[in-house]
Design an enzyme around this catalytic site. Structure first.
Site, mmCIF file in Angstrom:
data_model
loop_
_atom_site.group_PDB
_atom_site.id
_atom_site.type_symbol
_atom_site.label_atom_id
_atom_site.label_comp_id
_atom_site.label_asym_id
_atom_site.label_seq_id
_atom_site.Cartn_x
_atom_site.Cartn_y
_atom_site.Cartn_z
ATOM 1 N N CYS A 94 0.806 -1.216 0.000
ATOM 2 C CA CYS A 94 0.000 0.000 0.000
ATOM 3 C C CYS A 94 0.851 1.283 0.000
ATOM 4 O O CYS A 94 1.455 1.578 -1.010
ATOM 5 C CB CYS A 94 -0.990 -0.043 1.154
ATOM 6 S SG CYS A 94 -2.403 1.042 0.917
ATOM 7 N N HIS A 189 -3.486 -5.761 2.451
ATOM 8 C CA HIS A 189 -3.111 -5.811 3.865
ATOM 9 C C HIS A 189 -3.675 -7.102 4.439
ATOM 10 O O HIS A 189 -4.063 -7.998 3.712
ATOM 11 C CB HIS A 189 -3.757 -4.636 4.610
ATOM 12 C CG HIS A 189 -3.148 -3.320 4.302
ATOM 13 N ND1 HIS A 189 -1.948 -2.916 4.816
ATOM 14 C CD2 HIS A 189 -3.591 -2.287 3.551
ATOM 15 C CE1 HIS A 189 -1.667 -1.693 4.402
ATOM 16 N NE2 HIS A 189 -2.653 -1.297 3.627
#
Ligand code: GLN
EC number: 6.3.5.13
Length: 241
Positions: A94, A189
């Protein structure tokens, strides 16, 4: 016993949604091959070189943390770029993925400079791309995870695969992440590696190849890992109905 060393960059700023679990998964899957995995946390980069590094990992963070981490990592951007070009395996998640590009444009339209290691950029919007995600990958098979990002990333590099549920790099092209040489960047994630043993093993095997360590056994019992993955595939198939 064989040993590998992971450089974990900026764990004090970049550790969203249990990104640290990626390190635990690397350790565990290395242990299955009788390999000790040493982890070096690097929060200050001054003078850091990659001679001792076999795999690097950078997690995700909020825009604020991400900007601070970019400043710190800009001190070693040439050697990080050289390591990537040389085929060093790495995983970036990310925020850690986004700042490898040239710029990150905040939802307010402010362009924050990236490390400019690879030619791509990210533009953020206020509405976030959040939830379970499933990807079909030629290299890794079915990948599952969780995403939560405002950033939309655009590039023509290879990717982790095609998104069959969720968003991925942006809400337009149904592709997720980046795969350049042995570098993987992803929006997943949750964390990504415990749920996707194929990716964990890929990073370890590439590191072993570079170091002349035999990565064996290649096949281990993945019953529990597959069961965890199936929970998400099942949940998503219920939601799609
Ligand atoms: N800048 C990131 C975003 O697009 C931060 C979030 C993250 O790392 N999960 O929202």
């Amino acid at each position: 016993m064989n040993e590998l060393t992971v450089y974990h960059f900026m764990p004090d700023k970049l550790n969203l949604y249990s990104d640290i679990g990626n390190i635990i998964a690397l350790k565990q899957r290395a242990k299955l091959r009788n390999i000790t995995l040493n982890v070096i946390d690097i929060n200050q980069t001054e003078g850091v070189t990659f001679e001792e590094c076999d795999i690097f990992f950078i997690g995700g963070g909020s825009d604020r943390e991400q900007a601070l981490a970019t400043q710190e990592l800009s001190k070693i951007k040439e050697s990080l770029k050289a390591a990537i070009e040389d085929g060093m395996p790495g995983l970036t998640v990310c925020g850690g993925y986004q700042f490898l590009g040239s710029k990150y444009i905040t939802p307010d339209g402010i362009a924050l400079e990236g490390l400019n290691i690879l030619d791509f950029y990210t533009e953020s919007q206020k509405d976030r791309l959040t939830g379970d995600i499933v990807i079909e990958s030629d290299t890794f098979g079915t990948i599952v995870g969780f995403e939560n990002h405002g950033g939309r990333t655009y590039h023509d590099f290879g990717t982790l695969g095609s998104v069959t549920y969720g968003y991925g790099n942006n809400d337009e092209d149904a592709k997720e992440g980046i795969h350049y040489k042995n570098l993987l960047g992803t929006y997943l994630h949750g964390p990504i590696l415990p749920k996707n043993h194929e990716i964990t093993d890929y990073l370890l095997e590439k590191a072993c190849d570079r170091k002349g360590i035999v990565f064996e056994p290649k096949n281990v019992d993945n019953t529990e890992e597959e069961a965890a993955k199936n929970v998400i595939i099942e949940r998503v198939s219920q939601q799609s109905k």
